[in-house]
Design an enzyme around this catalytic site. Structure first.
Site, PDB file in Angstrom:
ATOM      1  N   ARG A 162       0.827  -1.217   0.000  1.00 16.66           N
ATOM      2  CA  ARG A 162       0.000   0.000   0.000  1.00 16.66           C
ATOM      3  C   ARG A 162       0.855   1.258   0.000  1.00 16.66           C
ATOM      4  O   ARG A 162       0.521   2.263   0.636  1.00 16.66           O
ATOM      5  CB  ARG A 162      -0.921   0.035   1.228  1.00 16.66           C
ATOM      6  CG  ARG A 162      -1.998  -0.995   1.235  1.00 16.66           C
ATOM      7  CD  ARG A 162      -2.990  -0.760   0.098  1.00 16.66           C
ATOM      8  NE  ARG A 162      -4.188  -1.529   0.268  1.00 16.66           N
ATOM      9  CZ  ARG A 162      -4.345  -2.783  -0.134  1.00 16.66           C
ATOM     10  NH1 ARG A 162      -3.346  -3.409  -0.731  1.00 16.66           N
ATOM     11  NH2 ARG A 162      -5.483  -3.411   0.045  1.00 16.66           N
ATOM     12  N   SER A 235     -10.819  -0.930   3.090  1.00 14.55           N
ATOM     13  CA  SER A 235     -10.094  -1.125   4.354  1.00 14.55           C
ATOM     14  C   SER A 235      -9.754   0.223   4.983  1.00 14.55           C
ATOM     15  O   SER A 235      -9.147   1.072   4.321  1.00 14.55           O
ATOM     16  CB  SER A 235      -8.791  -1.886   4.107  1.00 14.55           C
ATOM     17  OG  SER A 235      -9.054  -3.094   3.445  1.00 14.55           O
ATOM     18  N   GLU A 330      -5.301   3.337   6.582  1.00 11.39           N
ATOM     19  CA  GLU A 330      -5.007   3.127   5.168  1.00 11.39           C
ATOM     20  C   GLU A 330      -5.668   4.227   4.345  1.00 11.39           C
ATOM     21  O   GLU A 330      -5.182   4.629   3.304  1.00 11.39           O
ATOM     22  CB  GLU A 330      -5.555   1.752   4.746  1.00 11.39           C
ATOM     23  CG  GLU A 330      -4.919   1.191   3.505  1.00 11.39           C
ATOM     24  CD  GLU A 330      -5.846   1.207   2.321  1.00 11.39           C
ATOM     25  OE1 GLU A 330      -5.359   1.085   1.207  1.00 11.39           O
ATOM     26  OE2 GLU A 330      -7.060   1.361   2.502  1.00 11.39           O
TER      27      GLU A 330
HETATM   28  N1  EPU Z   1     -10.890 -11.723   9.046  1.00  8.92           N
HETATM   29  C1  EPU Z   1     -11.446 -11.646  10.309  1.00  8.92           C
HETATM   30  N2  EPU Z   1     -12.579 -10.893  10.467  1.00  8.92           N
HETATM   31  C2  EPU Z   1     -13.152 -10.220   9.439  1.00  8.92           C
HETATM   32  C3  EPU Z   1     -12.569 -10.300   8.156  1.00  8.92           C
HETATM   33  C4  EPU Z   1     -11.426 -11.052   7.988  1.00  8.92           C
HETATM   34  O1  EPU Z   1     -10.972 -12.237  11.258  1.00  8.92           O
HETATM   35  O2  EPU Z   1     -14.167  -9.559   9.680  1.00  8.92           O
HETATM   36  C5  EPU Z   1      -9.665 -12.513   8.844  1.00  8.92           C
HETATM   37  C6  EPU Z   1      -9.903 -13.589   7.788  1.00  8.92           C
HETATM   38  O3  EPU Z   1     -10.325 -14.749   8.406  1.00  8.92           O
HETATM   39  C7  EPU Z   1      -8.583 -13.719   7.116  1.00  8.92           C
HETATM   40  C8  EPU Z   1      -7.904 -12.385   7.322  1.00  8.92           C
HETATM   41  O4  EPU Z   1      -8.658 -11.679   8.300  1.00  8.92           O
HETATM   42  O5  EPU Z   1      -7.804 -14.691   7.770  1.00  8.92           O
HETATM   43  C9  EPU Z   1      -7.761 -11.596   6.047  1.00  8.92           C
HETATM   44  O6  EPU Z   1      -9.044 -11.200   5.588  1.00  8.92           O
HETATM   45  P1  EPU Z   1      -9.343 -10.826   4.067  1.00  8.92           P
HETATM   46  O7  EPU Z   1      -8.923 -11.920   3.168  1.00  8.92           O
HETATM   47  O8  EPU Z   1     -10.739 -10.368   3.986  1.00  8.92           O
HETATM   48  O9  EPU Z   1      -8.359  -9.628   3.726  1.00  8.92           O
HETATM   49  P2  EPU Z   1      -7.898  -8.340   4.549  1.00  8.92           P
HETATM   50  O10 EPU Z   1      -6.491  -8.559   5.015  1.00  8.92           O
HETATM   51  O11 EPU Z   1      -8.890  -7.941   5.577  1.00  8.92           O
HETATM   52  C10 EPU Z   1      -6.809  -7.229   2.460  1.00  8.92           C
HETATM   53  C11 EPU Z   1      -6.841  -5.890   1.785  1.00  8.92           C
HETATM   54  C12 EPU Z   1      -8.124  -5.744   0.969  1.00  8.92           C
HETATM   55  C13 EPU Z   1      -8.145  -6.855  -0.078  1.00  8.92           C
HETATM   56  C14 EPU Z   1      -8.085  -8.204   0.647  1.00  8.92           C
HETATM   57  C15 EPU Z   1      -8.005  -9.357  -0.310  1.00  8.92           C
HETATM   58  C16 EPU Z   1      -5.564  -4.405   3.215  1.00  8.92           C
HETATM   59  C17 EPU Z   1      -5.597  -3.251   4.164  1.00  8.92           C
HETATM   60  N3  EPU Z   1      -6.744  -4.824   2.775  1.00  8.92           N
HETATM   61  O12 EPU Z   1      -7.895  -7.237   3.376  1.00  8.92           O
HETATM   62  O13 EPU Z   1      -8.081  -4.507   0.301  1.00  8.92           O
HETATM   63  O14 EPU Z   1      -9.321  -6.772  -0.867  1.00  8.92           O
HETATM   64  O15 EPU Z   1      -6.918  -8.255   1.488  1.00  8.92           O
HETATM   65  O16 EPU Z   1      -6.724  -9.420  -0.849  1.00  8.92           O
HETATM   66  O17 EPU Z   1      -4.490  -4.878   2.877  1.00  8.92           O
HETATM   67  C18 EPU Z   1      -8.742  -2.217   0.471  1.00  8.92           C
HETATM   68  O18 EPU Z   1      -7.556  -1.922   0.449  1.00  8.92           O
HETATM   69  O19 EPU Z   1      -9.621  -1.327   0.568  1.00  8.92           O
HETATM   70  C19 EPU Z   1      -9.136  -3.616   0.427  1.00  8.92           C
HETATM   71  C20 EPU Z   1     -10.417  -3.987   0.513  1.00  8.92           C
END
Ligand code: EPU
Length: 335
Positions: A162, A235, A330
């Site tokens: 990012r 995010s 972010e």
């Molecule tokens: N999780 C939770 N609770 C929740 C949601 C997720 O415990 O409510 C856990 C999931 O079980 C998983 C982990 O968190 O193990 C990761 O969750 P997820 O795959 O949804 O991805 P994220 O890390 O929350 C990041 C990016 C997103 C992107 C997704 C998919 C950042 C800040 N965010 O989210 O980007 O779509 O990965 O690659 O890196 C954005 O930047 O606006 C965005 C949506």
């Protein structure tokens, strides 16, 4: 065109009612001349799709430079690769579809990421195992202060998670267009667990980038709120990266803590940390954390800047208290 007292509500996906003193709409190169000495003496903010920008005050006492230049053109191609230019005002997802429709691989996992082309380079968008930097060749910028056009190569931007050198820039340098390199040879990126699981669940075999676009879009739609229905900026915080020794301590107390390897240490899931602190689906006044994705702050209607900042602060404090991890925003907060 130059507008006075411009309401920014339709231009920010969080749906905040803020007014800019002036707004200059840049649709083509000639419009750059509107950014004259008078505006350069005031506060300026470059705005693209407004999907990562939160205006916490009712009035922005400055000038918004709204980038709306359009166009996608093929620069070069052979049997294996294609190089294309996309202008900054293009909607990112339209560029993804343009590539997928032609069977070009490289950005399909970034389908349905909101925002415009200019912004994707500012913060090296990443999702489902793909990052912009993997297909980014160069970008052309314009600096209205010295009126200089400049080309930056991929390596010049210091891309990270990012991050690019444009993310926290103080001067105003407008990203005018972005050059991408896509592959005509099939390269499936199914490393991300959510993708692997969905492929297994639906029992499908990915054979085209369009199929991957559709799969990613389905995954996103299932848990990310549609900003047209519920204001949000994706995010709200970045996933924090902690030192391996810190991670080992956390792992002892929380054996199920999700984490991902990263070059700089162990990357934690901010959504998980926030959920563990009890914020998932919790509403405070007009704002709250989404009930399907705890990392996304949503606007239930008439959110006030103060409510956003207070909720963000309360979350940061509770995550520090429970995990000794400091979350960083972010989203781009405009005070
Ligand atoms: N999780 C939770 N609770 C929740 C949601 C997720 O415990 O409510 C856990 C999931 O079980 C998983 C982990 O968190 O193990 C990761 O969750 P997820 O795959 O949804 O991805 P994220 O890390 O929350 C990041 C990016 C997103 C992107 C997704 C998919 C950042 C800040 N965010 O989210 O980007 O779509 O990965 O690659 O890196 C954005 O930047 O606006 C965005 C949506």
């Amino acid at each position: 065109m130059v507008y006075s007292n411009f309401n920014l509500k339709p231009l920010n996906s969080f749906g905040l009612n803020s007014t800019a003193k002036t707004l200059i709409s840049i649709d083509n190169e000639d419009d750059l001349l509107y950014i004259d000495e008078d505006y350069l003496r005031t506060r300026n903010l470059i705005l693209g799709g407004g999907s990562n920008t939160i205006f916490v005050n009712d009035f922005f006492d400055g000038n918004i430079i709204l980038i709306r230049n359009k166009g996608i053109s093929i620069i070069e191609e052979d049997d294996d690769f294609v190089i294309l230019d996309a202008y900054s005002g293009e909607v990112w997802n339209d560029v993804v579809n343009f590539c997928a429709e032609r069977n070009w691989w490289g950005v399909e996992n970034l389908a349905a990421v909101p925002g415009n082309v200019g912004a994707v380079a500012v913060q090296n968008i990443g999702a489902y195992g793909q990052e912009l930097k993997d297909s980014f060749l160069e970008c052309l910028t314009y600096n209205p202060i010295n009126k200089v056009w400049k080309t930056y190569q991929n390596k010049d931007l210091d891309f990270g998670y990012r991050y690019s050198i444009f993310k926290y820039q103080k001067s105003i340098e407008i990203i005018w267009k972005v050059r991408l390199k896509l592959s005509k040879i099939k390269v499936i990126n199914d490393s991300y667990s959510a993708i692997k699981d969905k492929i297994k669940e639906d029992n499908i075999n990915i054979s085209s980038p369009m199929q991957m676009c559709q799969l990613v879009t389905q995954i996103r739609n299932a848990k990310l709120p549609n900003p047209k229905l519920l204001g949000n900026c994706g995010s709200f915080f970045k996933n924090p990266i902690v030192h391996n020794s810190h991670f080992e301590l956390l792992k002892k107390d929380y054996p199920s803590i999700p984490s991902f390897d990263s070059e700089k240490g162990e990357k934690l899931a901010a959504a998980w940390l926030i959920e563990q602190c009890g914020w998932k689906g919790r509403r405070v006044g007009n704002v709250g954390m989404h009930d399907k994705q705890a990392l996304i702050m949503v606007n239930y209607g008439n959110a006030k800047g103060e409510e956003i900042l207070c909720l963000a602060q309360d979350i940061v404090e509770s995550v520090i208290n429970k995990f000794n991890v400091k979350l960083e925003k972010e989203v781009h907060i405009i005070l």
